[in-house]
Design a protein around this motif. Structure first.
Motif, PDB file in Angstrom:
ATOM      1  N   PRO A 298       0.799  -1.242   0.000  1.00  0.00           N
ATOM      2  CA  PRO A 298       0.000   0.000   0.000  1.00  0.00           C
ATOM      3  C   PRO A 298       0.827   1.285   0.000  1.00  0.00           C
ATOM      4  N   GLY A 299       2.016   1.260   0.566  1.00  0.00           N
ATOM      5  CA  GLY A 299       2.804   2.482   0.621  1.00  0.00           C
ATOM      6  C   GLY A 299       3.775   2.637  -0.536  1.00  0.00           C
ATOM      7  N   ALA A 300       3.586   1.879  -1.614  1.00  0.00           N
ATOM      8  CA  ALA A 300       4.556   1.868  -2.710  1.00  0.00           C
ATOM      9  C   ALA A 300       4.599   3.196  -3.454  1.00  0.00           C
ATOM     10  N   THR A 301       5.790   3.535  -3.902  1.00  0.00           N
ATOM     11  CA  THR A 301       5.969   4.660  -4.821  1.00  0.00           C
ATOM     12  C   THR A 301       5.799   4.127  -6.240  1.00  0.00           C
ATOM     13  N   VAL A 302       4.943   4.744  -7.040  1.00  0.00           N
ATOM     14  CA  VAL A 302       4.710   4.330  -8.419  1.00  0.00           C
ATOM     15  C   VAL A 302       5.208   5.432  -9.349  1.00  0.00           C
ATOM     16  N   VAL A 303       6.097   5.062 -10.262  1.00  0.00           N
ATOM     17  CA  VAL A 303       6.654   6.009 -11.229  1.00  0.00           C
ATOM     18  C   VAL A 303       6.342   5.498 -12.632  1.00  0.00           C
ATOM     19  N   LYS A 304       5.857   6.394 -13.485  1.00  0.00           N
ATOM     20  CA  LYS A 304       5.556   6.026 -14.871  1.00  0.00           C
ATOM     21  C   LYS A 304       6.609   6.625 -15.801  1.00  0.00           C
ATOM     22  N   LEU A 305       7.184   5.767 -16.640  1.00  0.00           N
ATOM     23  CA  LEU A 305       8.122   6.215 -17.670  1.00  0.00           C
ATOM     24  C   LEU A 305       7.396   6.155 -19.006  1.00  0.00           C
ATOM     25  N   VAL A 306       7.155   7.310 -19.615  1.00  0.00           N
ATOM     26  CA  VAL A 306       6.416   7.352 -20.882  1.00  0.00           C
ATOM     27  C   VAL A 306       7.171   8.105 -21.980  1.00  0.00           C
ATOM     28  N   ARG A 307       8.323   8.682 -21.657  1.00  0.00           N
ATOM     29  CA  ARG A 307       9.106   9.383 -22.674  1.00  0.00           C
ATOM     30  C   ARG A 307       9.842   8.342 -23.525  1.00  0.00           C
ATOM     31  N   ASP A 308       9.433   8.195 -24.764  1.00  0.00           N
ATOM     32  CA  ASP A 308      10.005   7.174 -25.646  1.00  0.00           C
ATOM     33  C   ASP A 308      11.215   7.752 -26.379  1.00  0.00           C
ATOM     34  N   TYR A 309      12.390   7.217 -26.069  1.00  0.00           N
ATOM     35  CA  TYR A 309      13.634   7.674 -26.696  1.00  0.00           C
ATOM     36  C   TYR A 309      14.044   6.788 -27.881  1.00  0.00           C
ATOM     37  N   LEU A 337       2.612   6.614 -24.786  1.00  0.00           N
ATOM     38  CA  LEU A 337       4.003   6.981 -25.015  1.00  0.00           C
ATOM     39  C   LEU A 337       4.110   8.367 -25.652  1.00  0.00           C
ATOM     40  N   GLN A 338       5.224   9.047 -25.353  1.00  0.00           N
ATOM     41  CA  GLN A 338       5.499  10.375 -25.906  1.00  0.00           C
ATOM     42  C   GLN A 338       6.893  10.339 -26.535  1.00  0.00           C
ATOM     43  N   SER A 339       6.937  10.376 -27.855  1.00  0.00           N
ATOM     44  CA  SER A 339       8.224  10.284 -28.546  1.00  0.00           C
ATOM     45  C   SER A 339       9.093  11.505 -28.259  1.00  0.00           C
ATOM     46  N   GLN A 340      10.383  11.250 -28.050  1.00  0.00           N
ATOM     47  CA  GLN A 340      11.359  12.308 -27.835  1.00  0.00           C
ATOM     48  C   GLN A 340      12.277  12.463 -29.053  1.00  0.00           C
ATOM     49  N   ARG A 341      11.936  11.759 -30.135  1.00  0.00           N
ATOM     50  CA  ARG A 341      12.774  11.774 -31.334  1.00  0.00           C
ATOM     51  C   ARG A 341      12.263  12.778 -32.367  1.00  0.00           C
ATOM     52  N   ASP A 342      13.131  13.117 -33.312  1.00  0.00           N
ATOM     53  CA  ASP A 342      12.714  13.930 -34.448  1.00  0.00           C
ATOM     54  C   ASP A 342      11.785  13.128 -35.341  1.00  0.00           C
ATOM     55  N   PRO A 343      10.921  13.794 -36.105  1.00  0.00           N
ATOM     56  CA  PRO A 343      10.011  13.066 -37.007  1.00  0.00           C
ATOM     57  C   PRO A 343      10.770  12.211 -38.014  1.00  0.00           C
ATOM     58  N   GLY A 344      10.114  11.147 -38.444  1.00  0.00           N
ATOM     59  CA  GLY A 344      10.684  10.249 -39.434  1.00  0.00           C
ATOM     60  C   GLY A 344       9.648   9.878 -40.469  1.00  0.00           C
ATOM     61  N   PRO A 345       9.911   8.861 -41.278  1.00  0.00           N
ATOM     62  CA  PRO A 345       8.947   8.454 -42.304  1.00  0.00           C
ATOM     63  C   PRO A 345       7.697   7.849 -41.682  1.00  0.00           C
ATOM     64  N   ALA A 346       6.588   7.971 -42.380  1.00  0.00           N
ATOM     65  CA  ALA A 346       5.332   7.381 -41.912  1.00  0.00           C
ATOM     66  C   ALA A 346       5.402   5.864 -42.041  1.00  0.00           C
ATOM     67  N   PRO A 347       4.795   5.124 -41.125  1.00  0.00           N
ATOM     68  CA  PRO A 347       4.710   3.677 -41.304  1.00  0.00           C
ATOM     69  C   PRO A 347       4.049   3.339 -42.636  1.00  0.00           C
ATOM     70  N   ASP A 348       4.541   2.320 -43.282  1.00  0.00           N
ATOM     71  CA  ASP A 348       4.057   1.937 -44.602  1.00  0.00           C
ATOM     72  C   ASP A 348       3.253   0.640 -44.494  1.00  0.00           C
ATOM     73  N   PHE A 349       2.113   0.616 -45.146  1.00  0.00           N
ATOM     74  CA  PHE A 349       1.274  -0.576 -45.205  1.00  0.00           C
ATOM     75  C   PHE A 349       1.302  -1.096 -46.645  1.00  0.00           C
ATOM     76  N   THR A 350       1.715  -2.356 -46.825  1.00  0.00           N
ATOM     77  CA  THR A 350       1.881  -2.902 -48.171  1.00  0.00           C
ATOM     78  C   THR A 350       1.108  -4.201 -48.317  1.00  0.00           C
ATOM     79  N   GLU A 351       0.351  -4.281 -49.395  1.00  0.00           N
ATOM     80  CA  GLU A 351      -0.439  -5.474 -49.689  1.00  0.00           C
ATOM     81  C   GLU A 351       0.178  -6.211 -50.879  1.00  0.00           C
ATOM     82  N   TYR A 352       0.323  -7.516 -50.752  1.00  0.00           N
ATOM     83  CA  TYR A 352       0.887  -8.347 -51.818  1.00  0.00           C
ATOM     84  C   TYR A 352      -0.143  -9.387 -52.262  1.00  0.00           C
ATOM     85  N   GLY A 353       0.056  -9.888 -53.458  1.00  0.00           N
ATOM     86  CA  GLY A 353      -0.869 -10.891 -53.973  1.00  0.00           C
ATOM     87  C   GLY A 353      -0.715 -12.246 -53.321  1.00  0.00           C
TER      88      GLY A 353
END
Length: 747
Positions: A298-309, A337-353
């Protein structure tokens, strides 16, 4: 996975090294930590629960916590026990602690820590009787136990039944209770639960008769000794006063029981985990202890890490959106999550036969990344089950892309690595007297010289792939390790490098092999790459077809989340509409992609990725004929409906893809087996004999004469002359004739 190699996708800061300088004070240990990581590092009293999202620096936080406590004189190194789940993770913890000036802290797996205690206390606890021998592998004994009941288990069943026995033991389920508990847990059992219970009971009896214990027994017996002998428990608790548990979401009931006994009535416990990365429930792991930590303490300290490096905002956004659709108790505790990085390419979705096109398209894109400067070791192809790797191994071999299978032979167990280490050790002991050339060389130069002169290693890799390339890559990894080591420790000697390699071997902390990683999503946990290809994302594979309950489906979603969060910069998600070329396009993209990929809820239209940086669905590139000249198109009609065909694949099949197929599955498999054998003889890729679509057309038409075979597109005169007799024999239900003596393997 980390690398000091800079990549166009993800540039590294200059001077990045695997061997940073040791901080000169306790306060220096805290430098560079963000506010939440610093709170973890400085909260050294009472129970602490760290909820750490993917890429948020959890290992950094807990190692700096231990190091700060040691350097500040608050914690004695020998009084700290850090436990995790794999030898690799434990080795990484030890390495980081050593770099932070906190050598002497014990960092082990649960099994390793328990075995060490058991070996020490067992003779005292049982009156001098030696500890039973440890059984390294279950399957042989499980097979014998099954045979005692008249069961014959194949290789896969042996593995799965062994897994069920492990699950039963870590959940403290005895054989007679197994059927009931398996049903209660909704387990997909490989055999009738009553049969497994009988095998389990016989397995335990055989172990007892032969004086053997398995890895689960190590935990069970340690728990038994600590529960039954209070003096022993007191001695353990006087040794270890502070505990850190990594990946706490993966703890099973037996491990939690052992942890409780280690801790006693004290509260100096720090746990770290992420419920959204719970992917091992089938082994008995449960996030309940992580999510219920505050109720237990009950007396625990709870810390959240959400900065995504680790990942770019585009990758992090996709990961967050994927979990936003989740349901259940775990989903209620998800971290945004909260990204700490510079922007990059968008995720790509590819469909194959089809799956072949997906593998070939992925291999081409990987080849392009490598050619543009991305190190092969910074690229990964991840799939749901290991059986999916074969198509990618073949496609990568065709493209000349080096690769390594995750979960293969351990790096330091490879013969060429052992041999090289012995060579370096001998040179270090001789001090260069055996080879005067070594006296003027630095450490990397010495390593290269010895490998060239004594092992035939060259700076340039050999052509192609296979065992020779694998050996070259292993030795190249040692050279890169020597370079990193020399940069970090300019005054070091060869003997220091030899000692570093020995420590890494003991910790199973291998350097990076320069090859693309092929791995299952489960095997990728804890790793990261610049570029990640998530492949085979269809219903039935993701989620896997045997995931039926809501809990099982949600675990599959978390598994995909783990895959997404392995990517630092470039992320590609792909799926195939059919299994084989020419097959019915009756597959659909994974339900987990609904709302994430453009056109969700309907088949997305073909088109390039969105120019504004959003994610677009692209079609896999069509195959192009060799050569650049134009060819006159011959009119071909569908042999089922009579429509004129224009698609090259349909023309090879001589029917529309949507028209019913009369495929002889048995013949198709015999043709594939024959093609594989001929390709090995010719030392050529299989498609050089016949493509999959040509084999499909043969298996559908079943030609009975050379003219009928020659009428199938893809069976040109040269191939008819070379392979016609073999193919017609297979179509007639026979075996191909034996090759005549002296028949050449190639043209």
């Amino acid at each position: 996975m980390t690398s000091a190699t800079s990549s166009p996708l993800f540039p590294r800061p200059p001077g990045a090294s695997h061997f940073p300088a040791v901080p000169d004070s306790a306060d220096a240990v805290l430098e560079g930590l963000d506010p939440e990581q610093r709170e973890v590092a400085t909260t050294l009293h009472g129970p602490v629960c760290v909820l750490a999202g993917a890429g948020t620096g959890k290992t950094r936080a807990i190692t700096h916590r231990i190091a700060y406590g040691v350097r500040a004189g608050i914690l004695q190194p020998s009084s700290v026990l850090a436990v995790t789940f794999t030898n690799r993770a434990a080795g990484e913890l030890r390495g980081r602690l050593r770099q932070l000036g906190a050598a002497g802290v014990q960092a082990r797996t649960f099994h390793s820590a328990a075995l060490r205690q058991l070996q020490y206390f067992w003779p005292r606890a049982v009156g001098g009787t030696p500890l039973p021998e440890l059984l390294e592998r279950k399957p042989p004994l499980v097979a014998e136990a099954a045979g005692a009941h008249g069961f014959r288990l194949d290789r896969n069943e042996l593995r799965d039944v062994s897994g069920e026995i492990e699950w039963a033991k870590v959940t403290q389920t005895i054989p007679e209770q197994y059927p009931l508990m398996a049903a209660k847990a909704a387990r997909e059992t490989p055999r009738d639960p009553a049969e497994i219970a009988r095998v389990y009971e016989s397995y335990e009896r055989l172990k007892h008769e032969r004086g053997l214990i398995d890895f689960e027994d190590v935990l069970l017996l340690t728990v038994g000794v600590l529960q039954s002998h209070s003096a022993t428990a007191d001695e353990v608790r006087s040794q270890y006063r502070h505990f850190v548990v990594d990946e706490y979401q993966d703890v099973n009931p037996l491990q939690q029981r052992l942890l409780d006994l280690w801790l006693g009535d004290r509260d100096s416990l720090c746990v770290v985990g992420d419920a959204s990365q719970t992917i091992y429930s089938f082994t008995g792991a449960t996030p309940d202890y992580l999510l219920g930590f505050r109720n237990r303490h009950p007396g625990a300290t709870v810390v959240k890490l959400v900065r995504d490096y680790r990942s770019t905002p585009q990758v992090v956004r996709l990961a967050n959106d994927l979990l936003a659709q989740a349901r259940g108790r775990t989903a209620e505790h998800r971290l945004e999550l909260q990204s700490q990085r510079d922007p990059g390419p968008a995720p790509d979705f590819t469909e194959y036969g089809d799956e072949v096109a997906e593998a070939e398209g992925t291999a081409r894109r990987v080849r392009q990344l490598i050619d543009s400067g991305t190190p092969a070791s910074e690229i990964a192809v991840l799939y749901r089950v290991n059986a999916q790797s074969a198509a990618y191994e073949q496609a990568f071999a065709h493209q000349g892309v080096p690769y390594q299978l995750r979960g293969a032979e351990r790096f330091f167990d490879r013969p060429e690595v052992k041999s090289a280490w012995l060579l370096l050790r001998g040179a270090a002991h001789s001090g260069g007297s055996a080879d005067p050339e070594l006296e003027r060389l630095d450490i990397p130069g010495t390593v290269r010289h010895l490998l060239r002169t004594q092992r035939g290693w060259e700076d340039r890799p050999p052509a192609g792939s296979g065992a020779t390339r694998d050996q070259w890559e292993s030795l190249a990894a040692l050279v890169r390790l020597a370079e990193d080591f020399a940069r970090a420790r300019p005054d070091a000697r060869l003997a220091d490098l030899v000692a570093e390699i020995r420590e890494r071997a003991e910790a199973r902390h291998a350097p990076t092999v320069e090859g693309v990683t092929l791995a299952s999503l489960h095997a990728a946990k804890g790793l990261e790459w610049d570029a990640v290809f998530l492949v085979g994302l269809t219903e039935g594979m993701m989620p896997i077809i045997y995931a039926e309950t809501d809990e099982q489906i949600e675990e599959e979603r978390r598994l995909l989340y783990v895959g997404v969060t392995r990517a630092r910069a470039l992320l590609t998600l792909s799926w195939a509409l059919s299994r084989t070329p020419g097959g019915r396009p009756n597959r659909t993209p994974s339900r987990f992609l609904d709302g994430l990929r453009p056109g969700s809820g309907r088949r997305a239209a073909a088109g390039p990725a969105l120019a504004d940086g959003g994610s677009g669905v692209t079609r896999g590139e069509p195959r192009r004929p060799a050569g650049g000249g134009s060819r006159r198109r011959v009119s071909v009609r569908c042999r089922v409906c009579g429509r004129t065909l224009t698609d090259a694949g349909e023309m090879k099949l001589m029917r529309c893809e949507d028209c019913p197929s009369e495929l002889d599955e048995g013949l198709y498999q015999r043709l594939r087996d024959w093609r594989a054998a001929r390709a090995r003889e010719l030392r050529q890729p299989e498609y050089c004999v016949f493509t999959d679509k040509t084999l499909l057309a043969i298996a559908e038409t079943v030609p009975g004469s050379p003219p009928e075979l020659a009428a199938i597109p893809g069976v040109i005169r040269r191939k008819l002359d070379r392979y016609g007799e073999d193919v017609l024999a297979l179509c007639a239900g026979g075996d191909p004739p034996e090759p005549a003596a002296g028949e050449p393997f190639g043209d």
